[in-house]
Scaffold this motif. Structure first.
Motif, mmCIF file in Angstrom:
data_model
loop_
_atom_site.group_PDB
_atom_site.id
_atom_site.type_symbol
_atom_site.label_atom_id
_atom_site.label_comp_id
_atom_site.label_asym_id
_atom_site.label_seq_id
_atom_site.Cartn_x
_atom_site.Cartn_y
_atom_site.Cartn_z
ATOM 1 N N ALA A 22 0.825 -1.212 0.000
ATOM 2 C CA ALA A 22 0.000 0.000 0.000
ATOM 3 C C ALA A 22 0.856 1.258 0.000
ATOM 4 N N ARG A 23 2.028 1.178 0.603
ATOM 5 C CA ARG A 23 2.899 2.356 0.695
ATOM 6 C C ARG A 23 3.840 2.498 -0.486
ATOM 7 N N ASN A 24 3.777 1.553 -1.446
ATOM 8 C CA ASN A 24 4.670 1.612 -2.604
ATOM 9 C C ASN A 24 4.149 2.661 -3.586
ATOM 10 N N PRO A 25 4.923 3.711 -3.867
ATOM 11 C CA PRO A 25 4.434 4.797 -4.719
ATOM 12 C C PRO A 25 4.203 4.380 -6.172
ATOM 13 N N ALA A 26 4.752 3.229 -6.572
ATOM 14 C CA ALA A 26 4.585 2.770 -7.958
ATOM 15 C C ALA A 26 3.287 1.994 -8.155
ATOM 16 N N VAL A 27 2.582 1.709 -7.063
ATOM 17 C CA VAL A 27 1.338 0.929 -7.137
ATOM 18 C C VAL A 27 0.142 1.863 -7.168
ATOM 19 N N GLY A 28 -0.736 1.659 -8.150
ATOM 20 C CA GLY A 28 -1.964 2.444 -8.241
ATOM 21 C C GLY A 28 -3.119 1.661 -7.653
ATOM 22 N N ALA A 29 -4.054 1.272 -8.498
ATOM 23 C CA ALA A 29 -5.195 0.489 -8.046
ATOM 24 C C ALA A 29 -4.753 -0.913 -7.659
ATOM 25 N N VAL A 30 -5.449 -1.491 -6.681
ATOM 26 C CA VAL A 30 -5.193 -2.868 -6.264
ATOM 27 C C VAL A 30 -6.467 -3.673 -6.497
ATOM 28 N N CYS A 31 -6.364 -4.733 -7.295
ATOM 29 C CA CYS A 31 -7.497 -5.607 -7.598
ATOM 30 C C CYS A 31 -7.230 -6.985 -7.014
ATOM 31 N N GLU A 32 -8.307 -7.722 -6.780
ATOM 32 C CA GLU A 32 -8.169 -9.073 -6.261
ATOM 33 C C GLU A 32 -8.814 -10.061 -7.220
ATOM 34 N N ALA A 33 -8.216 -11.250 -7.320
ATOM 35 C CA ALA A 33 -8.750 -12.310 -8.174
ATOM 36 C C ALA A 33 -8.739 -13.611 -7.375
ATOM 37 N N ARG A 34 -9.891 -14.290 -7.382
ATOM 38 C CA ARG A 34 -9.995 -15.548 -6.641
ATOM 39 C C ARG A 34 -10.136 -16.745 -7.569
ATOM 40 N N SER A 35 -10.095 -16.514 -8.880
ATOM 41 C CA SER A 35 -10.187 -17.591 -9.856
ATOM 42 C C SER A 35 -9.451 -17.168 -11.117
ATOM 43 N N LYS A 36 -9.227 -18.134 -11.989
ATOM 44 C CA LYS A 36 -8.539 -17.839 -13.242
ATOM 45 C C LYS A 36 -9.351 -16.870 -14.090
ATOM 46 N N ASP A 38 -11.391 -14.548 -13.005
ATOM 47 C CA ASP A 38 -11.217 -13.220 -12.400
ATOM 48 C C ASP A 38 -9.893 -12.601 -12.828
ATOM 49 N N LEU A 39 -8.855 -13.422 -12.833
ATOM 50 C CA LEU A 39 -7.525 -12.940 -13.196
ATOM 51 C C LEU A 39 -7.505 -12.446 -14.641
ATOM 52 N N ILE A 40 -8.080 -13.217 -15.543
ATOM 53 C CA ILE A 40 -8.095 -12.830 -16.957
ATOM 54 C C ILE A 40 -8.927 -11.572 -17.155
ATOM 55 N N ARG A 41 -10.043 -11.472 -16.434
ATOM 56 C CA ARG A 41 -10.899 -10.283 -16.537
ATOM 57 C C ARG A 41 -10.123 -9.031 -16.095
ATOM 58 N N ASN A 42 -9.389 -9.125 -15.011
ATOM 59 C CA ASN A 42 -8.607 -7.984 -14.533
ATOM 60 C C ASN A 42 -7.476 -7.630 -15.489
ATOM 61 N N LEU A 43 -6.859 -8.632 -16.104
ATOM 62 C CA LEU A 43 -5.781 -8.366 -17.054
ATOM 63 C C LEU A 43 -6.303 -7.676 -18.311
ATOM 64 N N ARG A 44 -7.505 -8.005 -18.705
ATOM 65 C CA ARG A 44 -8.094 -7.322 -19.859
ATOM 66 C C ARG A 44 -8.271 -5.836 -19.573
ATOM 67 N N LEU A 45 -8.615 -5.509 -18.340
ATOM 68 C CA LEU A 45 -8.824 -4.115 -17.957
ATOM 69 C C LEU A 45 -7.499 -3.397 -17.709
#
Length: 234
Positions: A22-36, A38-45
Motif C-alpha cells: 500500500a505504501r509503494n508509490p509505484a502501485v496504483g489500483a489494487v485488484c483481487e482475483a480468486r479464480s482464473k 477473475d484474473l483474466i478479466r482484470n488483465l483485460r482491464l
C-alpha cells in the motif's frame, strides 16, 4: 503507477499483500482475483498490471497455461508467490525474455519486496530458498542458469512466431476452430465445405506457421490472440 492484481484465495494473504504494498508509490489500483476467470478479466482491464499469484490455489490445468497467459499480456509483470514450488513450473517460469519473479511465502518481507521491485522493472527474481534447492537449474556447461543470470533478466530470448498475417482470414478462422477442439468433419459441416477442403486449409496453416501438430497450432493461436486464453482454459 501500475495496477496490482493479487491472485490468491486466502483472505489473510490478500490482506497482508495489500498492507505490504500500500505504501509503494509505484502501485496504483489494487485488484483481487480468486479464480482464473477473475484474473483474466482484470488483465483485460489492466494489461500492464503486476500480478502476484499463488498458482497452487488456482485452476490451471497445466504449467504451460500459466506461461501462455503471461505471454498473452506482454506488458504485464508476474510474481509467483506460494508455499511450495513445482520443479516443472520453475523451469517454465525462467524461460523467455520476461521471466517470473518466484518467491515462497515463508520468505521475509524484505525479500518479497525485492522480488516485487524486480518484477516492476521487468526483471526476474528467484528467492534464496529456491536457489538452494536441487530443483533450481545451477550454472553449468549444459546451459544451466545462475541466480545472477535470472535476477538480471538475461535469459535466452523466445523464438519469434510467424506473423498471424501470413494466414488468410479463412485460415485464421479454421485455426481458431482447430484450437478450440473441433474435428475436421465438424469444421467442414459448419462451414459448408468438403472434408478435403478443411484438410487442405489445415496443411497450409501448419506449413505457414511451421508447426507439426494440433498442440503446437493451439499454442500459436493462444499467443497470437486468435483464441482467448479463457476460452481454452475453461
Amino acid at each position: 503507477m501500475r495496477t496490482l492484481i493479487i491472485a490468491d484465495n486466502q483472505d489473510i494473504t490478500r490482506a497482508g499483500l495489500r498492507a505490504l504494498f500500500a505504501r509503494n508509490p509505484a502501485v496504483g489500483a489494487v485488484c483481487e482475483a480468486r479464480s482464473k476467470s477473475d484474473l483474466i478479466r482484470n488483465l483485460r482491464l489492466a494489461p500492464d498490471a503486476v500480478v502476484i499469484l499463488d498458482y497452487a490455489w488456482f485452476d490451471f490445468n497445466r504449467v504451460e497455461e500459466l506461461c501462455i497467459l503471461r505471454d498473452r499480456y506482454p506488458c504485464s509483470g508476474w510474481m509467483l508467490f506460494s508455499e511450495t514450488l513445482v520443479g516443472s513450473l520453475l523451469h517454465c517460469s525462467l524461460r523467455g525474455e520476461r521471466p517470473f519473479g518466484v518467491v515462497l511465502k515463508r520468505c521475509d518481507s524484505d525479500e518479497i519486496e525485492a522480488a516485487f521491485e524486480a518484477v516492476m522493472q521487468g526483471r526476474g527474481y528467484v528467492c534464496e530458498s529456491i536457489r538452494d534447492t536441487p530443483a533450481y537449474p545451477k550454472q553449468s556447461g549444459t546451459g544451466g542458469m545462475s541466480a545472477d543470470t535470472v535476477s538480471s533478466g538475461m535469459l535466452h530470448p523466445v523464438v519469434s512466431m510467424p506473423s498471424v498475417h501470413s494466414l488468410t482470414p479463412t485460415e485464421q478462422a479454421v485455426l481458431r476452430e482447430i484450437a478450440l477442439g473441433r474435428t475436421t468433419r465438424e469444421i467442414a459441416a459448419d462451414r459448408y465445405v468438403s472434408f478435403h477442403t478443411v484438410i487442405t486449409h489445415r496443411k497450409n496453416i501448419f506449413r505457414k506457421l511451421g508447426v507439426n501438430n494440433v498442440h503446437e497450432a493451439t499454442k500459436y493461436a493462444m499467443r497470437a490472440g486468435i483464441i482467448d486464453v479463457a476460452e481454452y482454459c475453461i
